[in-house]
Design a protein around this motif. Structure first.
Motif, PDB file in Angstrom:
ATOM      1  N   LYS A 427     106.021 -49.759 -44.071  1.00  0.00           N
ATOM      2  CA  LYS A 427     105.617 -48.422 -43.603  1.00  0.00           C
ATOM      3  C   LYS A 427     106.819 -47.480 -43.595  1.00  0.00           C
ATOM      4  O   LYS A 427     106.663 -46.277 -43.449  1.00  0.00           O
ATOM      5  CB  LYS A 427     105.030 -48.526 -42.192  1.00  0.00           C
ATOM      6  N   GLN A 428     108.023 -48.028 -43.723  1.00  0.00           N
ATOM      7  CA  GLN A 428     109.221 -47.181 -43.774  1.00  0.00           C
ATOM      8  C   GLN A 428     109.260 -46.465 -45.123  1.00  0.00           C
ATOM      9  O   GLN A 428     108.662 -46.919 -46.080  1.00  0.00           O
ATOM     10  CB  GLN A 428     110.492 -48.054 -43.680  1.00  0.00           C
ATOM     11  N   PRO A 429     110.005 -45.331 -45.166  1.00  0.00           N
ATOM     12  CA  PRO A 429     110.226 -44.751 -46.502  1.00  0.00           C
ATOM     13  C   PRO A 429     111.052 -45.726 -47.328  1.00  0.00           C
ATOM     14  O   PRO A 429     111.351 -46.822 -46.868  1.00  0.00           O
ATOM     15  CB  PRO A 429     111.007 -43.468 -46.205  1.00  0.00           C
ATOM     16  N   GLN A 430     111.466 -45.299 -48.535  1.00  0.00           N
ATOM     17  CA  GLN A 430     112.153 -46.253 -49.408  1.00  0.00           C
ATOM     18  C   GLN A 430     113.443 -46.761 -48.801  1.00  0.00           C
ATOM     19  O   GLN A 430     114.468 -46.102 -48.848  1.00  0.00           O
ATOM     20  CB  GLN A 430     112.475 -45.629 -50.762  1.00  0.00           C
ATOM     21  N   ILE A 431     113.362 -47.928 -48.191  1.00  0.00           N
ATOM     22  CA  ILE A 431     114.574 -48.599 -47.769  1.00  0.00           C
ATOM     23  C   ILE A 431     114.667 -49.854 -48.615  1.00  0.00           C
ATOM     24  O   ILE A 431     113.668 -50.292 -49.177  1.00  0.00           O
ATOM     25  CB  ILE A 431     114.528 -48.998 -46.277  1.00  0.00           C
ATOM     26  N   LEU A 432     115.813 -50.398 -48.718  1.00  0.00           N
ATOM     27  CA  LEU A 432     115.989 -51.718 -49.333  1.00  0.00           C
ATOM     28  C   LEU A 432     115.631 -51.767 -50.801  1.00  0.00           C
ATOM     29  O   LEU A 432     115.408 -52.813 -51.370  1.00  0.00           O
ATOM     30  CB  LEU A 432     115.150 -52.776 -48.583  1.00  0.00           C
ATOM     31  N   ARG A 433     115.486 -50.625 -51.437  1.00  0.00           N
ATOM     32  CA  ARG A 433     115.251 -50.580 -52.883  1.00  0.00           C
ATOM     33  C   ARG A 433     115.596 -49.170 -53.334  1.00  0.00           C
ATOM     34  O   ARG A 433     115.654 -48.244 -52.522  1.00  0.00           O
ATOM     35  CB  ARG A 433     113.809 -50.914 -53.232  1.00  0.00           C
ATOM     36  N   THR A 434     115.812 -49.010 -54.616  1.00  0.00           N
ATOM     37  CA  THR A 434     116.117 -47.694 -55.152  1.00  0.00           C
ATOM     38  C   THR A 434     114.818 -47.047 -55.588  1.00  0.00           C
ATOM     39  O   THR A 434     114.148 -47.568 -56.458  1.00  0.00           O
ATOM     40  CB  THR A 434     117.049 -47.820 -56.365  1.00  0.00           C
ATOM     41  N   PRO A 435     114.456 -45.913 -54.962  1.00  0.00           N
ATOM     42  CA  PRO A 435     113.216 -45.282 -55.394  1.00  0.00           C
ATOM     43  C   PRO A 435     113.319 -44.848 -56.845  1.00  0.00           C
ATOM     44  O   PRO A 435     114.398 -44.475 -57.299  1.00  0.00           O
ATOM     45  CB  PRO A 435     113.070 -44.073 -54.478  1.00  0.00           C
ATOM     46  N   ARG A 436     112.272 -44.925 -57.590  1.00  0.00           N
ATOM     47  CA  ARG A 436     112.301 -44.539 -58.998  1.00  0.00           C
ATOM     48  C   ARG A 436     112.111 -43.042 -59.173  1.00  0.00           C
ATOM     49  O   ARG A 436     111.884 -42.559 -60.246  1.00  0.00           O
ATOM     50  CB  ARG A 436     111.207 -45.283 -59.782  1.00  0.00           C
ATOM     51  N   TYR A 437     112.132 -42.311 -58.073  1.00  0.00           N
ATOM     52  CA  TYR A 437     111.967 -40.871 -58.170  1.00  0.00           C
ATOM     53  C   TYR A 437     112.762 -40.237 -57.054  1.00  0.00           C
ATOM     54  O   TYR A 437     113.177 -40.897 -56.110  1.00  0.00           O
ATOM     55  CB  TYR A 437     110.485 -40.488 -58.082  1.00  0.00           C
TER      56      TYR A 437
END
Ligand SMILES: Nc1ccn([C@@H]2O[C@H](COP(=O)(O)O)[C@@H](O)[C@H]2O)c(=O)n1
Ligand SMILES: [Zn+2]
Ligand SMILES: [Zn+2]
Length: 577
Positions: A427-437
């Motif tokens: 439910k968090q925003p993009q943490i722990l990964r690189t957003p593709r946008y």
């Protein structure tokens, strides 16, 4: 034998529009200096880039114009050429230095580990004598133990042919995961420092150049833009950024723009500025697919005329390094493509579904725990690239999973609460990964951003594994690839591609590993990748668990990393015919 890179692919191309000042830009190369051996669109290597930069320099200098070559960090971690040597990175730093880079800076990956940041300090920074800038990074000097700037804070110089006066800064985004022998000062604080305030008050400047491992659409770059613009309303500002692994272009005002040039040596960014001293400077950008067809075309040279001696030597050095590292050694054969975001998750062809339902279930087991069931949580960002059908090599191992993170666990956690954790993390925003946008791109209401299975249709996205260029009848069929949409429109990519669909991926996935898969356990060992411990600890609190992770967690499967686990599984299950 060293496999040769695939042949260049003919495709419709948009040309480069040169100007008074021209730039070539790489970012987030992550060790992919050998290029993409399985993807024709991105198959040129660092040696080809060395030739390309020379040819473009010859071309622009013949017109009395200038060229600057920029790199904005994350040069390390993500490819066998970097990660499989002992110590890591010894081949890469030797290869990188053959490209004359005019300005470079550090990414977050240069700072995760003490060894890596010290290699920057003792090797990369001296290799690029005076061109490496670190406006907001300090390091405890390994000898004197004093806190010192990693590299000079900024650089003032004039260009070779036209004497354009440039003041350049080199920033890292507000990164907090750095090793404790380094200090990253938030950008918003750095710009209040006296040295920065003095530098932007200098009247003898024709261009402010801000390079950084910072998304071009970010609060950090907005803050720098405002600080400069509030004092110097008439001076052009050129930003180069990275970190999100996307192609992007931001227009801050009529005299200030920013370019981000993708990832993994797929893209060479080109930007030109004309009319620097006028009230209406003209900026042109191009995202070049890194293959020989594109590079030769933009140089205006053929197969014989394009390579320089230096470029050929660097390509040879790369081939020798790959050989010494046994990167083509085959560990198994993948029976099908497995995708990070080109297919829905969960699905049969999703790399994450494969991890959950096969790799973890078959291989995650700490002998000391007997048959105690485990609930394992992984961040999807720990996986860095797709797996293509066919040989799974020593190189593939690190391309897919370069990090050395191991597993930790907390014993005997009530399953009812443990299984809530992954939902909370997602439910968090993009943490722990690189957003593709870009997080600044309005996509959907925030509540939907966390994770949904919707297709991400019209985003600036990367391509994987383009097909061969099929030519049927009169019309050339387009090759699937980047179809970038940025602040200047849809004509930025050099190669005209057909689009590829991408799907959202959750922050984390989980697998229940139990001898009796059909029974619901009462308690489980809560296992997670150590990189995400602080996030898991916070989510566990939200799930109602009263666990002190610092005191109660232990190493699970000692000295086993996710990379080791994957490789063991591949060797056992993916035999080549
Ligand atoms: N030990 C690590 C280090 C990093 N990650 C993942 O990489 C992301 C950052 O990579 P960029 O190239 O985008 O800077 C980070 O958010 C993690 O997803 C990791 O999993 N383990
Ligand atoms: Zn990166
Ligand atoms: Zn990064």
């Amino acid at each position: 034998a060293q496999p040769s890179a695939p042949d260049p692919i003919p495709a419709p191309l948009r040309g480069l529009e040169f100007g008074q000042l021209n730039f070539l830009h790489t970012t987030d190369t992550h060790g992919w200096l050998a290029g993409h051996l399985q993807e024709p669109s991105y198959a040129a290597d660092w040696g080809d880039y060395v030739s390309f930069a020379t040819r473009i320099r010859e071309k622009v200098e013949a017109r009395g114009q200038d060229l600057l070559v920029i790199d904005t960090g994350d040069r390390v971690e993500g490819n066998g050429l970097y990660d499989s040597s002992e110590p890591k990175g010894v081949y890469i730093s030797e290869i990188l230095r053959h490209q004359p880079i005019d300005l470079l800076t550090s990414g977050n990956h240069e700072l995760y580990k003490q060894n890596t940041s010290e290699a920057e300090f003792f090797t990369t920074i001296p290799n690029f004598r005076g061109n490496y800038i670190a406006s907001n990074i300090d390091i405890f000097h390994p000898g004197t133990k004093e806190l010192v700037p990693l590299a000079p804070r900024y650089k003032k110089f004039t260009t070779k042919l036209q004497g354009i006066r440039i003041t350049a800064f080199g920033f890292l985004f507000d990164f907090t995961g750095n090793n404790n022998r380094t200090v990253v000062q938030p950008v918003e604080e750095t710009i209040k420092e006296d040295w920065f305030q003095e530098a932007i008050r200098d009247k003898d400047v024709d261009l402010f150049l801000v390079i950084g491992h910072v998304p071009v659409k970010s609060q950090e770059y907005q803050a720098i833009f405002r600080a400069i613009r509030s004092l110097r309303w008439g001076v052009p500002i050129q930003f180069f950024g990275g970190h999100l692994h996307i192609r992007d272009y931001a227009r801050y005002d009529a005299k200030a723009v920013g370019l981000a040039s993708g990832r993994f040596m797929e893209t060479i960014g080109f930007l030109s500025i004309d009319g620097l001293s006028t009230s209406t400077p003209v900026f042109k950008r191009r995202y070049i697919d890194n293959n020989l067809f594109s590079l030769r075309h933009h140089s205006g040279l053929d197969e014989d005329g394009f390579p320089t001696e230096q470029g050929r030597n660097v390509s040879r050095l790369i081939a020798e390094s790959r050989s010494a590292l046994h990167l083509d050694e085959v560990h198994g054969c993948a029976p099908r493509d497995l995708w990070m975001s080109r297919v829905k998750y969960p699905s049969n062809d999703s790399i994450y579904t494969w991890l959950e339902s096969q790799v973890l279930v078959d291989s995650l087991k700490d002998e000391s725990r007997g048959d105690t069931p485990a609930l394992a949580i992984l961040n999807t960002g720990a996986i860095r690239f797709d797996i293509f059908q066919g040989p799974f090599t020593q190189d593939t191992t690190f391309i897919v999973s370069p990090f050395t993170s191991g597993f930790r666990y907390v014993k005997d956690v009530p399953y009812d609460q443990a299984q809530l954790i992954v939902g909370i993390l997602n439910k968090q925003p993009q943490i722990l990964r690189t957003p593709r946008y870009s997080p600044f791109t309005p996509l959907a209401p925030p509540e939907q951003l966390a994770y949904s299975n919707d297709i991400v249709a019209d985003l600036t996205v990367g391509a994987s594994k383009p097909q061969q260029a099929p030519l049927s009848g009169q019309e050339p069929e387009l090759i699937p690839g980047y179809t970038t949409k940025d602040d200047a429109g849809t004509d930025g990519d050099d190669t005209v591609h057909s689009p590829i669909s991408f799907y959202r991926v959750p922050n984390c996935i989980q697998a229940l590993v139990a001898a009796n898969a059909s029974a619901v356990p009462e308690t489980v060992d809560l296992v997670y990748i150590d990189f995400i411990e602080r996030h898991v600890a916070l989510a566990a609190k939200f799930a109602g668990l009263d666990v002190n992770f610092a005191q109660e967690s232990e190493v699970y499967m000692p000295s086993m990393t996710l990379t080791d686990l994957l490789l063991d599984w591949v060797k056992t299950h993916w035999k080549c015919e």
